[in-house]
Design a protein around this motif. Structure first.
Motif, short mmCIF file in Angstrom:
data_model
loop_
_atom_site.label_atom_id
_atom_site.label_comp_id
_atom_site.label_asym_id
_atom_site.label_seq_id
_atom_site.Cartn_x
_atom_site.Cartn_y
_atom_site.Cartn_z
N GLY A 14 0.74 -1.41 -0.02
CA GLY A 14 -0.07 0.09 0.15
C GLY A 14 0.81 1.21 0.07
N VAL A 15 0.35 2.41 0.12
CA VAL A 15 0.89 3.69 0.46
C VAL A 15 0.70 4.36 1.70
N TRP A 16 1.76 4.88 2.08
CA TRP A 16 1.78 5.61 3.55
C TRP A 16 0.87 6.73 3.53
N ASN A 17 0.17 7.11 4.77
CA ASN A 17 -0.40 8.30 4.89
C ASN A 17 0.41 8.94 6.08
N GLY A 18 1.53 9.81 5.76
CA GLY A 18 2.39 10.35 6.81
C GLY A 18 1.56 11.41 7.59
N SER A 19 0.43 11.87 6.92
CA SER A 19 -0.30 13.23 7.73
C SER A 19 -1.07 12.69 8.78
N LYS A 20 -1.27 11.24 9.19
CA LYS A 20 -2.15 11.00 10.23
C LYS A 20 -1.23 9.99 11.09
N GLN A 21 -0.09 10.16 11.64
CA GLN A 21 0.33 9.31 12.61
C GLN A 21 0.12 9.61 14.01
N ILE A 22 0.25 8.54 14.64
CA ILE A 22 -0.04 8.45 16.01
C ILE A 22 0.92 8.00 16.84
N PHE A 23 1.47 8.80 18.08
CA PHE A 23 2.29 8.41 19.02
C PHE A 23 1.67 7.74 20.04
N ILE A 24 1.93 6.51 20.68
CA ILE A 24 1.63 5.89 21.44
C ILE A 24 2.42 6.15 22.98
N ASP A 25 1.81 6.84 23.75
CA ASP A 25 2.76 7.23 24.91
C ASP A 25 2.98 6.28 26.05
N ASN A 26 4.24 6.51 26.70
CA ASN A 26 4.60 6.05 27.87
C ASN A 26 4.99 4.62 27.60
N VAL A 27 5.88 4.77 26.61
CA VAL A 27 6.41 3.04 26.05
C VAL A 27 7.96 3.22 26.52
N GLY A 57 9.68 6.75 25.91
CA GLY A 57 9.58 6.98 24.58
C GLY A 57 8.12 6.79 24.05
N TYR A 58 8.02 6.69 22.63
CA TYR A 58 6.65 6.50 22.09
C TYR A 58 6.86 5.34 21.16
N LYS A 59 5.71 4.52 20.78
CA LYS A 59 5.60 3.71 19.87
C LYS A 59 4.73 4.59 18.47
N VAL A 60 5.17 4.43 17.29
CA VAL A 60 4.97 5.36 16.31
C VAL A 60 3.88 4.32 15.45
N LEU A 61 2.64 4.73 15.16
CA LEU A 61 1.63 4.01 14.22
C LEU A 61 1.72 5.01 12.99
#
Length: 236
Positions: A72-85, A92-96
């Motif tokens: 597929g194709v990335w959509n870099g405009s709507k990324q999410i940081f998962i906090d407290n990792v 740090g953060y996990k990046v989705l």
């Protein structure tokens, strides 16, 4: 002819009610922990069997812990940081990152790995990514909500910071249709961040069985105490 004199068993109604309630509770808790232990054993066995398999194309038949490949194709405009990792003692953060699955209207959130928080929580790390066509291999997961302290689980602006990786929560942040799973990308992904080993369960089967032993031990101890009190009270 002499007859043996048997002690009468008479613990009383209050003690009996107390015993029945707590003995039943301890025994059922023990059974529940045994059941949970077997469930965790099955989960871990399934996970260990899948991680060594060659990835198959992602489809509607794919399920949790399957090893798949998604194009597929990335959509870099709507990324999410998962906090407290925490990774190796560092916050740090996990990046989705959403990936628009090829030839569908569905997006799948791809866990690209971990990134350090940096010096301040006020400034988020850079996680820019080109909106390019890519093929991603990885493991499907469906994270539980877990324990959260606040109702404000996700921030307002993109990239957003979330207190949970649970899809029921994250899905509300997107207008696009999201897959029912998160894809944890292999560390070989070109745009991957620091890889963290997948933990299929927060508690091992052995811990559940250990807790079961504790509950059953308390059950036996309570039974013995009940018998002792029943005969002791009669003597008095």
């Amino acid at each position: 002819m002499q007859y043996m004199k048997f002690k009468k068993f008479n613990p009383g109604k209050k003690i009996t009610v107390f015993f029945i309630f707590f003995a039943t509770t301890f025994f059922l808790l023990g059974l529940w922990q045994v059941e949970r232990g077997h469930e965790k054993s099955n989960i871990i066995e399934l996970f260990n069997n899948n991680i060594s398999k060659t990835p198959k194309s992602f489809s509607e038949e794919s399920s949790k812990w399957d090893r798949v490949t998604v194009k597929g194709v990335w959509n870099g405009s709507k990324q999410i940081f998962i906090d407290n990792v925490i990774n190796t003692g560092i916050a740090g953060y996990k990046v989705l990152t959403p990936l628009h699955i090829n030839e569908t209207e569905i997006f799948i959130l791809v866990d690209r790995g971990w990134i350090s928080q940096g010096k301040s929580r006020d400034t988020l790390p850079r996680i820019d990514i080109k909106d390019e066509y890519i093929e991603v291999d990885g493991i499907l997961e469906d994270p539980e909500l877990g324990f959260v302290l606040s109702e404000d689980l996700v921030t307002d602006n993109w990239p957003k910071v979330s207190q949970t990786k649970n899809l029921d929560v994250l899905r509300k942040e997107f207008d696009e249709q999201l897959s029912s799973y998160i894809l944890v990308a292999d560390p070989t992904l070109k745009s991957s961040l620091a890889y963290m080993k997948i933990v299929p369960s927060n508690m091992t089967a052995e811990k559940h069985f250990g807790y079961a032993i504790q509950w059953f031990t308390m059950f036996v101890a309570l039974c013995l105490m009940y018998l002792w009190l029943g005969f002791k009270k009669n003597e008095e």
